[in-house]
Write an enzyme that holds these catalytic residues in place. Structure first.
Site, PDB file in Angstrom:
ATOM      1  N   SER A   1       0.860  -1.190   0.000  1.00 32.50           N
ATOM      2  CA  SER A   1       0.000   0.000   0.000  1.00 32.50           C
ATOM      3  C   SER A   1       0.897   1.240   0.000  1.00 32.50           C
ATOM      4  CB  SER A   1      -0.945  -0.049   1.201  1.00 32.50           C
ATOM      5  OG  SER A   1      -1.927   0.953   1.088  1.00 32.50           O
TER       6      SER A   1
ATOM      7  N   HIS B   1      -3.129  -0.954  -3.124  1.00 32.60           N
ATOM      8  CA  HIS B   1      -4.309  -0.102  -2.923  1.00 32.60           C
ATOM      9  C   HIS B   1      -4.189   1.110  -3.833  1.00 32.60           C
ATOM     10  CE1 HIS B   1      -4.498  -1.923   1.356  1.00 32.60           C
ATOM     11  NE2 HIS B   1      -5.248  -2.607   0.520  1.00 32.60           N
TER      12      HIS B   1
ATOM     13  N   ASP C   1      -4.602  -4.294   6.113  1.00 30.46           N
ATOM     14  CA  ASP C   1      -4.943  -5.253   5.063  1.00 30.46           C
ATOM     15  C   ASP C   1      -3.757  -6.202   4.827  1.00 30.46           C
ATOM     16  OD1 ASP C   1      -6.434  -6.480   3.102  1.00 30.46           O
ATOM     17  OD2 ASP C   1      -6.023  -4.965   1.564  1.00 30.46           O
TER      18      ASP C   1
END
Lengths: 277, 190
Positions: B14, B41, B134
């Protein structure tokens, strides 16, 4: 997770899908397994079932369990004017062709809760085509169809819808089409004047008419390859030469056995045109 | 490993992803024998340029996947914005519009869990820099399925939270610097 457990779960899933088909004629047997598995686990965990077999037992004997299962198995994620560039492309490149026809039929296949449908109706109204167009909005989930027909959405979603509409080249204000109250927006009834809502399954049902445009976005991603071929076959048989098919941003006919029956019309927006073959 | 190598590599990243991936992916040789799946992401409502960037930088082909994309060795597959990436089997990808998970679509957890089902012990899962949670559950699923789990050393990472959470969920993970992650993959590239 051990191999043995995994295998048992796959058996349970297959049996549950068989049960849904034989008891209620909802056929998810050719849906993409990766996603079905994920969503059935969600049902199991969210509703407190010990196993997927336990869900099968319940759904066979309790019809009230069916709508709950359908809610999970049919994904209802949509927005008005989702992917605005798609609707802009429809407006700028497909509409000029559609103008040449005295009457039009548009099929929104897998319309879910109606967001895509109303996007197209508003676009057609803005382009002066709504009066001569009949829209068919179909889905397998009666709850979703009822919501589509009601045309009621949460007020907080309207900000996104309004921005999408603007980016899609909207010529009017989205607020012209709804009134709000109690954190809800109710779409203007006049938007449904030329819409037929109908239960239709791309898995088990047949073609029901000749269309000028089929829009089926992010529905077939939940199908396996064989079922995708069946659905695209239905669209192929619904579309005469030069008619249009619109798919979701990351869907493609590249892997379809019917690829030759279509040409890229707006490649980057996944808008296809039916060829003569 | 030979060209008949089995398995796959799956990477989640990310905040700071571009820099970290730039130290890993371009170093891989054209003969790298496994498919590589990358979940970053990215903002949901605009096109991602990641596949283009890495296709230009890498000796391996990098693409953003479409639904039912066939899986081939030595290809780098990027999950597209606003879709979850799932695996039907070892030869086919599927996409999904389902709800965001931990505010993310694509979700690293969703892709990792699905890959764990399909590849089991033949999967290498890697969590890189990121400022959220995540990937921790996904990496745990890979570990439970017998796969290899690797986490970027949080001290090295642009954002520590994602690797730290992954380590908390999978204490047995190998914690490596970016250079060592790169070297690990090279040692698996036959």
């Amino acid at each position: 997770m051990t191999e043995a457990f995994e295998k048992v779960e796959d058996i349970e899933i297959r049996l549950l899908l068989e049960a849904l088909y034989h008891r209620y004629h909802y056929d998810f047997r050719s849906y993409a397994m990766s996603s079905v598995r994920r969503r059935l686990r969600q049902v199991r965990d969210n509703l407190g079932f010990a196993t997927i077999s336990a869900m099968q037992e319940r759904v066979l004997h309790d019809p009230q369990m069916l709508p709950i299962m359908l809610r999970y198995l049919t994904v209802q994620v949509s927005e008005m004017f989702r992917d605005p560039s798609y609707f802009r492309a429809i407006r700028e490149t497909v509409v000029p062709h559609l103008r040449t026809y005295p009457s039009l039929k548009v099929w929104i296949a897998g319309c879910s809760t109606g967001e895509e449908l109303y996007s197209l109706v508003i676009l057609f109204r803005e382009e002066g085509l709504e009066e001569r167009t009949l829209f068919y909005a179909t889905d397998i989930n009666p709850e979703a169809l009822a919501q589509a027909e009601a045309g009621v959405y949460e007020l907080e979603r309207m900000r996104l819808f309004t921005e999408n509409h603007r980016q899609a080249g909207g010529k009017t204000s989205l607020s012209d089409y709804y009134h709000s109250g109690y954190n809800r927006c109710v779409l203007d009834k006049s938007l449904r004047r030329n819409v037929v809502f109908s239960d239709h399954s791309l898995v088990t049902d047949q073609v029901f008419g000749e269309m000028h445009l089929v829009s089926c976005r992010n529905v077939m991603i939940y199908f396996d390859r064989v079922l995708q071929d069946r659905a695209v076959g239905l669209f192929k048989d619904s579309l005469p030469r030069n008619a249009f098919l619109g798919l979701g941003a990351k869907e493609s006919l590249r892997f379809s056995e019917h690829a030759d029956a279509f040409r890229d019309f707006v490649r980057e927006e996944k808008i296809y045109q039916r060829t003569g073959s | 490993m030979t060209s008949t190598a089995k398995g796959a590599v799956i990477i989640g990243a990310s905040a700071g992803a571009l820099e970290a991936l730039s130290l890993i992916l371009p170093a891989l040789p054209a003969t790298f024998p496994l498919p590589i799946f990358v979940i970053v992401h990215v903002p949901p409502h605009k096109p991602s340029v990641l596949a283009d960037i890495f296709n230009a930088k890498c000796r391996l082909r990098a693409i953003e996947v479409e639904d039912k994309e066939p899986i081939e060795p030595g290809v780098i597959y990027f999950a597209p914005p606003n879709y979850h990436m799932l695996f039907e089997d070892q030869s086919s990808l599927a996409l999904s519009n389902e709800d965001e998970v931990l505010f993310s679509r694509p979700s690293i957890d969703v892709a990792f869990e699905s890959a764990a089902e399909v590849w089991g012990a033949e999967l290498i899962g890697i969590i890189l820099t990121g400022a959220n949670q995540d990937g921790a559950r996904g990496l745990q699923a890979i570990s439970k399925a017998g796969g290899t789990v690797i986490v970027q050393n949080p001290e090295d990472a642009y954002a520590k939270a994602m690797p730290e959470t992954a380590i908390a969920f999978s204490p047995q993970a190998q914690v490596l610097s970016i250079a060592d992650i790169s070297a690990y993959l090279m040692s698996n590239s036959g």
